[in-house]
Each structure stands twice: as structure tokens, then as C-alpha cells.
Scaffold this motif. Structure first.
Motif, PDB file in Angstrom:
ATOM      1  N   ASN A  84       0.803  -1.220   0.000  1.00 14.88           N
ATOM      2  CA  ASN A  84       0.000   0.000   0.000  1.00 14.88           C
ATOM      3  C   ASN A  84       0.836   1.270   0.000  1.00 14.88           C
ATOM      4  O   ASN A  84       0.280   2.374   0.084  1.00 14.88           O
ATOM      5  CB  ASN A  84      -0.933   0.007   1.215  1.00 14.88           C
ATOM      6  CG  ASN A  84      -1.929  -1.137   1.177  1.00 14.88           C
ATOM      7  OD1 ASN A  84      -2.267  -1.641   0.108  1.00 14.88           O
ATOM      8  ND2 ASN A  84      -2.399  -1.559   2.341  1.00 14.88           N
ATOM      9  N   TRP A 116     -16.319  -6.466  -4.657  1.00 17.44           N
ATOM     10  CA  TRP A 116     -15.775  -7.684  -4.065  1.00 17.44           C
ATOM     11  C   TRP A 116     -15.082  -7.334  -2.763  1.00 17.44           C
ATOM     12  O   TRP A 116     -14.450  -6.284  -2.643  1.00 17.44           O
ATOM     13  CB  TRP A 116     -14.784  -8.355  -5.012  1.00 17.44           C
ATOM     14  CG  TRP A 116     -15.392  -8.916  -6.253  1.00 17.44           C
ATOM     15  CD1 TRP A 116     -15.743  -8.234  -7.379  1.00 17.44           C
ATOM     16  CD2 TRP A 116     -15.747 -10.286  -6.492  1.00 17.44           C
ATOM     17  NE1 TRP A 116     -16.290  -9.084  -8.308  1.00 17.44           N
ATOM     18  CE2 TRP A 116     -16.298 -10.365  -7.795  1.00 17.44           C
ATOM     19  CE3 TRP A 116     -15.639 -11.450  -5.748  1.00 17.44           C
ATOM     20  CZ2 TRP A 116     -16.743 -11.545  -8.350  1.00 17.44           C
ATOM     21  CZ3 TRP A 116     -16.079 -12.651  -6.306  1.00 17.44           C
ATOM     22  CH2 TRP A 116     -16.626 -12.687  -7.594  1.00 17.44           C
ATOM     23  N   TYR A 117     -15.201  -8.243  -1.788  1.00 17.06           N
ATOM     24  CA  TYR A 117     -14.552  -8.061  -0.486  1.00 17.06           C
ATOM     25  C   TYR A 117     -13.241  -8.846  -0.451  1.00 17.06           C
ATOM     26  O   TYR A 117     -13.166  -9.963  -0.954  1.00 17.06           O
ATOM     27  CB  TYR A 117     -15.430  -8.578   0.653  1.00 17.06           C
ATOM     28  CG  TYR A 117     -16.664  -7.758   0.942  1.00 17.06           C
ATOM     29  CD1 TYR A 117     -16.880  -6.525   0.332  1.00 17.06           C
ATOM     30  CD2 TYR A 117     -17.621  -8.233   1.830  1.00 17.06           C
ATOM     31  CE1 TYR A 117     -18.010  -5.798   0.605  1.00 17.06           C
ATOM     32  CE2 TYR A 117     -18.758  -7.501   2.102  1.00 17.06           C
ATOM     33  CZ  TYR A 117     -18.957  -6.285   1.492  1.00 17.06           C
ATOM     34  OH  TYR A 117     -20.084  -5.563   1.765  1.00 17.06           O
ATOM     35  N   GLU A 118     -12.224  -8.250   0.152  1.00 14.32           N
ATOM     36  CA  GLU A 118     -11.008  -8.971   0.538  1.00 14.32           C
ATOM     37  C   GLU A 118     -11.005  -9.044   2.058  1.00 14.32           C
ATOM     38  O   GLU A 118     -10.861  -8.036   2.730  1.00 14.32           O
ATOM     39  CB  GLU A 118      -9.755  -8.264   0.016  1.00 14.32           C
ATOM     40  CG  GLU A 118      -9.558  -8.372  -1.483  1.00 14.32           C
ATOM     41  CD  GLU A 118      -8.221  -7.807  -1.925  1.00 14.32           C
ATOM     42  OE1 GLU A 118      -7.365  -7.538  -1.046  1.00 14.32           O
ATOM     43  OE2 GLU A 118      -8.030  -7.625  -3.141  1.00 14.32           O
ATOM     44  N   ALA A 132      -9.708  -4.879   2.023  1.00 13.41           N
ATOM     45  CA  ALA A 132      -9.782  -4.062   0.811  1.00 13.41           C
ATOM     46  C   ALA A 132     -11.098  -4.305   0.115  1.00 13.41           C
ATOM     47  O   ALA A 132     -11.759  -5.338   0.318  1.00 13.41           O
ATOM     48  CB  ALA A 132      -8.615  -4.360  -0.126  1.00 13.41           C
ATOM     49  N   ARG A 134     -12.638  -4.389  -3.876  1.00 17.54           N
ATOM     50  CA  ARG A 134     -12.298  -4.395  -5.302  1.00 17.54           C
ATOM     51  C   ARG A 134     -13.534  -3.969  -6.078  1.00 17.54           C
ATOM     52  O   ARG A 134     -14.572  -4.621  -6.005  1.00 17.54           O
ATOM     53  CB  ARG A 134     -11.802  -5.770  -5.745  1.00 17.54           C
ATOM     54  CG  ARG A 134     -10.410  -6.099  -5.212  1.00 17.54           C
ATOM     55  CD  ARG A 134      -9.853  -7.384  -5.783  1.00 17.54           C
ATOM     56  NE  ARG A 134     -10.519  -8.551  -5.229  1.00 17.54           N
ATOM     57  CZ  ARG A 134     -11.226  -9.418  -5.931  1.00 17.54           C
ATOM     58  NH1 ARG A 134     -11.385  -9.234  -7.243  1.00 17.54           N
ATOM     59  NH2 ARG A 134     -11.779 -10.466  -5.366  1.00 17.54           N
ATOM     60  N   VAL A 136     -15.296  -3.221  -9.638  1.00 17.83           N
ATOM     61  CA  VAL A 136     -15.244  -3.562 -11.063  1.00 17.83           C
ATOM     62  C   VAL A 136     -16.295  -2.721 -11.774  1.00 17.83           C
ATOM     63  O   VAL A 136     -17.487  -2.804 -11.446  1.00 17.83           O
ATOM     64  CB  VAL A 136     -15.506  -5.058 -11.304  1.00 17.83           C
ATOM     65  CG1 VAL A 136     -15.388  -5.393 -12.780  1.00 17.83           C
ATOM     66  CG2 VAL A 136     -14.533  -5.902 -10.479  1.00 17.83           C
ATOM     67  N   GLU A 142     -10.828  -3.211 -13.105  1.00 16.75           N
ATOM     68  CA  GLU A 142     -10.874  -3.428 -11.662  1.00 16.75           C
ATOM     69  C   GLU A 142     -10.048  -2.371 -10.943  1.00 16.75           C
ATOM     70  O   GLU A 142      -8.947  -2.032 -11.361  1.00 16.75           O
ATOM     71  CB  GLU A 142     -10.372  -4.827 -11.324  1.00 16.75           C
ATOM     72  CG  GLU A 142     -10.432  -5.166  -9.841  1.00 16.75           C
ATOM     73  CD  GLU A 142      -9.992  -6.591  -9.558  1.00 16.75           C
ATOM     74  OE1 GLU A 142      -9.018  -6.769  -8.802  1.00 16.75           O
ATOM     75  OE2 GLU A 142     -10.621  -7.520 -10.118  1.00 16.75           O
ATOM     76  N   HIS A 143     -10.589  -1.889  -9.829  1.00 16.99           N
ATOM     77  CA  HIS A 143      -9.907  -0.893  -9.007  1.00 16.99           C
ATOM     78  C   HIS A 143      -9.868  -1.429  -7.572  1.00 16.99           C
ATOM     79  O   HIS A 143     -10.920  -1.704  -6.986  1.00 16.99           O
ATOM     80  CB  HIS A 143     -10.633   0.451  -9.043  1.00 16.99           C
ATOM     81  CG  HIS A 143     -10.956   0.928 -10.425  1.00 16.99           C
ATOM     82  ND1 HIS A 143     -10.071   1.667 -11.182  1.00 16.99           N
ATOM     83  CD2 HIS A 143     -12.063   0.755 -11.196  1.00 16.99           C
ATOM     84  CE1 HIS A 143     -10.623   1.942 -12.353  1.00 16.99           C
ATOM     85  NE2 HIS A 143     -11.828   1.398 -12.386  1.00 16.99           N
ATOM     86  N   ARG A 144      -8.663  -1.569  -7.034  1.00 23.56           N
ATOM     87  CA  ARG A 144      -8.513  -2.074  -5.670  1.00 23.56           C
ATOM     88  C   ARG A 144      -8.414  -0.908  -4.696  1.00 23.56           C
ATOM     89  O   ARG A 144      -7.663   0.047  -4.915  1.00 23.56           O
ATOM     90  CB  ARG A 144      -7.267  -2.950  -5.548  1.00 23.56           C
ATOM     91  CG  ARG A 144      -7.120  -3.648  -4.205  1.00 23.56           C
ATOM     92  CD  ARG A 144      -5.935  -4.591  -4.192  1.00 23.56           C
ATOM     93  NE  ARG A 144      -5.837  -5.304  -2.937  1.00 23.56           N
ATOM     94  CZ  ARG A 144      -5.191  -4.840  -1.863  1.00 23.56           C
ATOM     95  NH1 ARG A 144      -4.564  -3.663  -1.922  1.00 23.56           N
ATOM     96  NH2 ARG A 144      -5.145  -5.542  -0.746  1.00 23.56           N
ATOM     97  N   ASP A 232     -16.585 -13.354   0.631  1.00 19.67           N
ATOM     98  CA  ASP A 232     -15.475 -12.869  -0.181  1.00 19.67           C
ATOM     99  C   ASP A 232     -15.326 -13.666  -1.468  1.00 19.67           C
ATOM    100  O   ASP A 232     -14.373 -13.437  -2.225  1.00 19.67           O
ATOM    101  CB  ASP A 232     -14.165 -12.896   0.609  1.00 19.67           C
ATOM    102  CG  ASP A 232     -13.829 -14.277   1.146  1.00 19.67           C
ATOM    103  OD1 ASP A 232     -14.742 -15.132   1.194  1.00 19.67           O
ATOM    104  OD2 ASP A 232     -12.669 -14.510   1.514  1.00 19.67           O
TER     105      ASP A 232
END
Length: 336
Positions: A84, A116-118, A132, A134, A136, A142-144, A232
Motif C-alpha cells: 500500500n 468484491w470483499y477482501e 480491501a 475491489r 469492477v 478493476e480498481h482495488r 469474499d
């Protein structure tokens, strides 16, 4: 019969849609979020690696093994802070501006198609940490969005509300019109849910429990779940949980922060955040006591005559790890 014209009339061109400026698309600036300074983020991993070396050296372990073990430990614990580094996010009313090492990306909430979950699984009393998001967009890009930043809870809740909130409204409308909604390998409609090829009607589901980043569906008695769904591993998990809350006869959410935009209960979120801090402080206290007790036992067994002692390395490492885990939870971000 009239003659056919030699050419068709030119179609009427629609009026061009005026392009909005970036400022108009994003709206007003709300806040800016960045990770903690790297030296502060790496302090815990360095201390843990140093403690491993110190305890191993006191126990007479091989220097090569100690260096390798400390290096692996340091690499694992430092991966996320290093990943990061140089990253920040500017939260606007209608989107985000993501900055990473000179690269600038603009993401508006209306353009996000999937969230999306991390998940970072921690101690069983702490639920699951959202490491994080994610995002889309409709073009597939995709953007994290890392959440180990200052005030990461506010950032997560704002993004979930902006992205998943409208998707949930649309999904509820589609469900009312009889459509079948798909979340990865799971299909859901107003009559029931299909998980892994097995179907269950909503009337047969006695209880749905949302806890530790999982949804457990109970058929009869809340002992053995009929199916367990990891949030997730499916797109738009917040939307999925919102629909389960709507369709199931009874739903219990043990992680109130998991779907903040569905309940809208600020009191629940405040209580959950306070509970997280209390757990983190308790972990630090218990870990510190174990570590100090291990060191004290080692010193108490030291014999000046024979120059021998019993190294309580298990208690020391266990305590140090729990202390670090509690400290990290205070700095990591929201529990979901």
C-alpha cells in the motif's frame, strides 16, 4: 405502386449528450485517506522478527535458521504495508480519485457494477476484517481500494453506500418482478435460493446468520447449517445479504458493519466499533501478560551455577503474536 426512392433518407442524428466535467461527476470532496507512515506500519513486524531472533539466540538455535525464520516472518507481516506504499484515496460525494505512485484513476459510484470483499480473518471474537474492496466497473476494469488507511471505516461505509446501495435498490426491484439474480455460483429469486446445485425455498429456511464474513442458512435447527456462503467469494456480497434479510423469515447479523447501508443503524455500528477496540486492547493485555510471564519464567529458572535455564519460548512468542494482533487491529481498519 409508387417508385422506391433511390436512397433512404438520412437518419436524424440525436443531440449529443453533453460531457460532464470530472468535478461535476465526482461531486464535492469529502475526505482524503492514506496509509500510516511506513516506519510506523513496519514497527510491529520488525519487533516481532527481532523477538524471534532474540529468543532463538538465547535458546542456542542455529544462526542460519534464525535469520531465515525472521526474514520470512518480516516478509509476511510487511507485505501489506509495502503493497500500500504510495497509495491514497480522495473520497468525493459521488466517486473516488485513487492515486498510486503517480497513477491517477477516477471511479464514479454509478459506474461500478461489482463490489468484491477482501477479508482478513482474525481471532474468532473479532469477526472478519475487511482488508480491501475491489470495484469492477461496467467496462470490466478493476480498481482495488485498500482500507488499512486513516479512518478506513468511514471510507468503507461511504463506498459501500455509494456503490452497493443503488445496486441493492435495483436488485429488490428485479426480485419483485420475478427475475432470477446470480451471485457467482449462487442464484436467488423471490421463491428460494440455489447454492451449489441444491435449492431451498425461503419458507424452509428457518434462520439466516451473517457472521465472520459468512452467511449460514439453517433449515430446521440452528445447529448444522444447510449451506455456508463465504462473502469474499461472491460479487456484491452486501447486496446478497440485503436480499437474504428481505426474503428469509429470520436473519441475525452478528457483524453489524458488514452491510452498513442495509440497516442504516448508526448505533449498531458505533457499538461494533467500540467492541472491536475493546477486543484489541484485551488482546494486547493478554498477549503482553503471556510474553512477560514467559520471560519471567525463563529468568526465574536461570541458574548462575550451572549456567542453564528453561526457555519458555512458546509463551513468549504466543504472547508477542497476540499483542501484535491486538495492536494491528487498532490500526488496520473496519471489522466486517
Amino acid at each position: 405502386m409508387p417508385a422506391r426512392p433511390y436512397r433512404e433518407p438520412s437518419p436524424v442524428e440525436p443531440d449529443p449528450v453533453p460531457q460532464q466535467s470530472e468535478a461535476a461527476r465526482l461531486g464535492s470532496l469529502r475526505s482524503v485517506h492514506a496509509p500510516p507512515p511506513l516506519r510506523r506500519a513496519l514497527l510491529g513486524p520488525i519487533l516481532i522478527a527481532a523477538l524471534i531472533v532474540a529468543i532463538g539466540a538465547a535458546g542456542g538455535a542455529s544462526r542460519t535458521i534464525l535469520v531465515a525464520l525472521a526474514a520470512v516472518t518480516l516478509a509476511i507481516l510487511s507485505w501489506e504495508p509495502l503493497r500500500n506504499r504510495g497509495w491514497s484515496a480522495a473520497l468525493h460525494a459521488q466517486g473516488l480519485v485513487l492515486l498510486r505512485r503517480g497513477t491517477r484513476r477516477v471511479v464514479t459510484f454509478d459506474d461500478v457494477n461489482e463490489v468484491w470483499y477482501e477479508i482478513r480473518p482474525i481471532h474468532n471474537q473479532a469477526g472478519a476484517y475487511l482488508g480491501a474492496l475491489r470495484l469492477v466497473d461496467y467496462s470490466g476494469e478493476e480498481h482495488r481500494l485498500p482500507l488499512a488507511v486513516n479512518d478506513g471505516g468511514t471510507l468503507a461505509i461511504s463506498v459501500l453506500r455509494g456503490c452497493s446501495g443503488p445496486l441493492l435498490v435495483e436488485a429488490r426491484r428485479a426480485l419483485g418482478e420475478g427475475e432470477v439474480l446470480t451471485f457467482g455460483k449462487i442464484q436467488l429469486d423471490s421463491a428460494g435460493v440455489t447454492v451449489g446445485g441444491a435449492r431451498m425455498m425461503w419458507g424452509e429456511i428457518r434462520l439466516a446468520v451473517v457472521s465472520h464474513a459468512r452467511v449460514r442458512l439453517y433449515r430446521r435447527f440452528p445447529i448444522m447449517a444447510w449451506r455456508t456462503i463465504r462473502l469474499d467469494r461472491i460479487p456484491n456480497p452486501g447486496v446478497f445479504v440485503g436480499l437474504v434479510e428481505q426474503c428469509a423469515a429470520k436473519t441475525r447479523v452478528d457483524d453489524p458493519l458488514l452491510v452498513p447501508f442495509t440497516s442504516g443503524d448508526e448505533k449498531l455500528r458505533a457499538q461494533a466499533a467500540q467492541g472491536d477496540n475493546e477486543w484489541a486492547l484485551r488482546e494486547m493485555l493478554v498477549g503482553g501478560l503471556f510474553c512477560v510471564a514467559g520471560i519471567a519464567f525463563t529468568l526465574a529458572t536461570y541458574s548462575a551455577v550451572s549456567n542453564s535455564y528453561i526457555l519458555a519460548w512458546g509463551a513468549i512468542l504466543f504472547g508477542a503474536f497476540r499483542f501484535y494482533k491486538g495492536l494491528a487491529s487498532l490500526l488496520r481498519g473496519p471489522r466486517l
